[in-house]
Design a protein around this motif. Sequence first.
Motif: not given
Length: 110
Positions: A24, A27-28, A32, A34-37, A39-40
């Motif tokens: 996470g 990813a951030y 940044r 699209r960090w949520k995608k 991270w997943l």
Amino acid sequence: MQNFQFLHVLRPILHYGLHFIAPGLLAYLFFRDRWKKAWLIMAATIAVDADHLLARPVFDPNRCSVGFHPLHSYYAIGVYILLLFFPKTRVVAVGLLFHMFTDLQDCLWL
């Protein structure tokens, strides 16, 4: 003896924290927009551990995964490095390489 018990508890917390929380942060920092995608996707690279099912016993807390399991082999790691050079596979590559780093640091505890 107290330190040994603390380290025995800390090892899995650190290991799984690095598998799920650290991606996470990566990813951030690096993806940044699209960090949520990202991270997943990076967290989903835990699926690479399916190669543990080929080993007997399936789980051995005293076995180093890196260099032992097929998807944790040095050849596979070479492929993961190559995937860094392609924008469409870069997030997966970062996740897989960080997974290998996490497993490698776990080996250092042995």
